[in-house]
Scaffold this motif. Structure first.
Motif, mmCIF file in Angstrom:
data_model
loop_
_atom_site.group_PDB
_atom_site.id
_atom_site.type_symbol
_atom_site.label_atom_id
_atom_site.label_comp_id
_atom_site.label_asym_id
_atom_site.label_seq_id
_atom_site.Cartn_x
_atom_site.Cartn_y
_atom_site.Cartn_z
ATOM 1 N N GLY A 1 -1.134 3.007 18.615
ATOM 2 C CA GLY A 1 -0.584 2.654 17.307
ATOM 3 C C GLY A 1 -1.603 2.684 16.192
ATOM 4 N N GLY A 2 -2.830 2.235 16.478
ATOM 5 C CA GLY A 2 -3.853 2.219 15.442
ATOM 6 C C GLY A 2 -4.237 3.606 14.981
ATOM 7 N N VAL A 3 -4.346 4.550 15.918
ATOM 8 C CA VAL A 3 -4.688 5.916 15.545
ATOM 9 C C VAL A 3 -3.571 6.533 14.707
ATOM 10 N N ALA A 4 -2.320 6.321 15.130
ATOM 11 C CA ALA A 4 -1.182 6.863 14.387
ATOM 12 C C ALA A 4 -1.137 6.301 12.967
ATOM 13 N N ALA A 5 -1.379 4.996 12.820
ATOM 14 C CA ALA A 5 -1.356 4.384 11.493
ATOM 15 C C ALA A 5 -2.485 4.920 10.624
ATOM 16 N N THR A 6 -3.652 5.149 11.218
ATOM 17 C CA THR A 6 -4.783 5.664 10.443
ATOM 18 C C THR A 6 -4.528 7.086 9.983
ATOM 19 N N VAL A 7 -3.951 7.912 10.871
ATOM 20 C CA VAL A 7 -3.617 9.282 10.479
ATOM 21 C C VAL A 7 -2.605 9.266 9.338
ATOM 22 N N GLY A 8 -1.597 8.395 9.438
ATOM 23 C CA GLY A 8 -0.603 8.311 8.372
ATOM 24 C C GLY A 8 -1.167 7.794 7.064
ATOM 25 N N ALA A 9 -2.246 6.997 7.130
ATOM 26 C CA ALA A 9 -2.828 6.429 5.917
ATOM 27 C C ALA A 9 -3.539 7.465 5.071
ATOM 28 N N ILE A 10 -3.675 8.692 5.585
ATOM 29 C CA ILE A 10 -4.308 9.752 4.799
ATOM 30 C C ILE A 10 -3.348 10.320 3.759
ATOM 31 N N GLN A 11 -2.088 9.869 3.795
ATOM 32 C CA GLN A 11 -1.076 10.409 2.886
ATOM 33 C C GLN A 11 -1.471 10.319 1.409
ATOM 34 N N PRO A 12 -2.027 9.188 0.900
ATOM 35 C CA PRO A 12 -2.406 9.171 -0.516
ATOM 36 C C PRO A 12 -3.424 10.244 -0.896
ATOM 37 N N VAL A 13 -4.302 10.621 0.033
ATOM 38 C CA VAL A 13 -5.262 11.682 -0.255
ATOM 39 C C VAL A 13 -4.531 13.016 -0.425
ATOM 40 N N PRO B 1 2.269 6.533 -11.783
ATOM 41 C CA PRO B 1 1.558 7.743 -11.361
ATOM 42 C C PRO B 1 1.750 7.972 -9.869
ATOM 43 N N VAL B 2 1.929 9.231 -9.483
ATOM 44 C CA VAL B 2 2.341 9.510 -8.114
ATOM 45 C C VAL B 2 1.270 9.100 -7.094
ATOM 46 N N THR B 3 -0.014 9.310 -7.401
ATOM 47 C CA THR B 3 -1.059 8.921 -6.456
ATOM 48 C C THR B 3 -1.152 7.405 -6.348
ATOM 49 N N ALA B 4 -0.996 6.713 -7.467
ATOM 50 C CA ALA B 4 -1.005 5.249 -7.427
ATOM 51 C C ALA B 4 0.150 4.719 -6.590
ATOM 52 N N THR B 5 1.320 5.358 -6.708
ATOM 53 C CA THR B 5 2.458 4.939 -5.897
ATOM 54 C C THR B 5 2.176 5.155 -4.417
ATOM 55 N N ALA B 6 1.605 6.316 -4.090
ATOM 56 C CA ALA B 6 1.304 6.604 -2.686
ATOM 57 C C ALA B 6 0.316 5.598 -2.112
ATOM 58 N N LEU B 7 -0.626 5.120 -2.930
ATOM 59 C CA LEU B 7 -1.586 4.127 -2.454
ATOM 60 C C LEU B 7 -0.902 2.829 -2.044
ATOM 61 N N LEU B 8 0.236 2.535 -2.656
ATOM 62 C CA LEU B 8 0.968 1.329 -2.259
ATOM 63 C C LEU B 8 1.439 1.428 -0.810
ATOM 64 N N GLY B 9 1.561 2.654 -0.291
ATOM 65 C CA GLY B 9 1.961 2.833 1.096
ATOM 66 C C GLY B 9 0.991 2.235 2.090
#
Length: 311
Positions: free
Chosen positions: A107-119, A252-260
């Protein structure tokens, strides 16, 4: 004419200072990823095992059809294919890829991979929305992903290539969906509830044959499972996504994505508060880094003062 009046009329008017997004809008938008952070606990504690596509289907299609029935507004013209494309990116493709990643990775690896979305969103904002590159928000997006990694990665984390690719593809799918939602906006007279209904319905229709083909007919559901699916379909479904799409249109779209980033952080907090888990000092530091990145990413970069003339 008095000298003071002459100077006042001769001096050029200063442009109004840009207003930062309202704190209330940011707080309301943040409720969506916070609600998504409950998904892990609800899935493990209430739902039947090995039915991820059923959970994705019930999270999208019933709520989407309900919103379409309540708003009684159907897409027109180009919005038929736009709603289908956005629904596929945000739900029909994202959910299965997310579950493949979750099944093949810890689960931790999957969450970390998904956290790259704002980039990814920061790059798409330049390529698709033609925004000026923001080193400020891109830097905080990278810091936020690193902070999430410190919170959720454990010493036994393993990297399965298929799981990593699925996680990256899911993050890219959702990132493109968020960016196109920002680019296309909403038709005149269409609110966020209607837009959420279109997308959830389209994504659910994509998931329906996939869920039947892979998992077969749904099993018998007990009381806790019904409550879990109701929670994911309402609070974690059409309510959260209506709030999310409204925020995309205003922030702003990047700021919104950071909320994820709130999603894995809320999941970790629920694990501590309700599931008897604990956080180490390194995890607490990562939590602080991710929260700092989330908050700082909502602000614009500090203005640099140009050097004054040489005396």
């Amino acid at each position: 004419m008095p000298l003071s009046e002459t100077l006042r009329t001769a001096r050029p008017a200063r442009p109004p200072a840009p207003r930062s997004p309202a704190l209330l809008v940011i707080a309301c938008t943040a409720l969506a990823p916070a609600a998504w952070g409950t998904t892990y606990a609800v899935t493990t504690e209430l739902l039947p095992p090995d039915r991820p596509l059923l959970a994705a289907l019930l999270r999208s299609l019933p709520g989407g059809l309900l919103l379409v029935a309540l708003t009684r507004i159907l897409p027109r013209g180009a919005w038929w294919w736009k709603a289908a494309a956005l629904g596929t990116l945000n739900f029909g493709a994202f959910f299965p890829l997310l579950f493949v990643s979750a099944e093949r990775l810890p689960g931790g690896v999957a969450a970390t991979v998904g956290a790259i979305q704002p980039v990814i969103v920061a790059g798409l904002a330049v390529a698709v929305l033609h925004e000026a590159p923001s080193a400020w928000r891109t830097g905080w997006a990278l810091a936020g992903a690193a902070g999430v990694g410190l919170v959720v990665l454990g010493p036994t984390a393993a990297l399965d290539p298929v799981g990593v690719l699925a996680g990256l593809a899911g993050a890219a799918s959702m990132a493109l969906g968020v960016t196109l939602t920002k680019r296309w906006g909403r038709p005149a007279g269409v609110g966020p509830l209607t837009l959420a209904g279109w997308q959830l319905s389209a994504g659910g229709l994509v998931l329906l044959p996939l869920a039947i083909a892979v998992e077969g007919p749904p099993p018998h559901l007990d009381g806790p499972a019904v409550l879990g699916y109701l929670w994911l379909g309402t609070v974690g479904g059409f309510v959260a996504y209506a709030v999310w799409f409204r925020g995309i249109g205003l922030l702003p779209v990047t700021a919104t994505a950071l909320l994820g980033l709130l999603s894995p952080l809320v999941a970790a907090a629920i694990g501590v508060a309700a599931l008897g888990e604990s956080l180490t000092a390194v995890q607490l530091a990562g939590f602080a880094v991710a929260l700092t990145a989330l908050v700082a990413g909502q602000r614009t970069a500090p203005a640099t003062r140009p050097p004054g003339p040489a005396r």
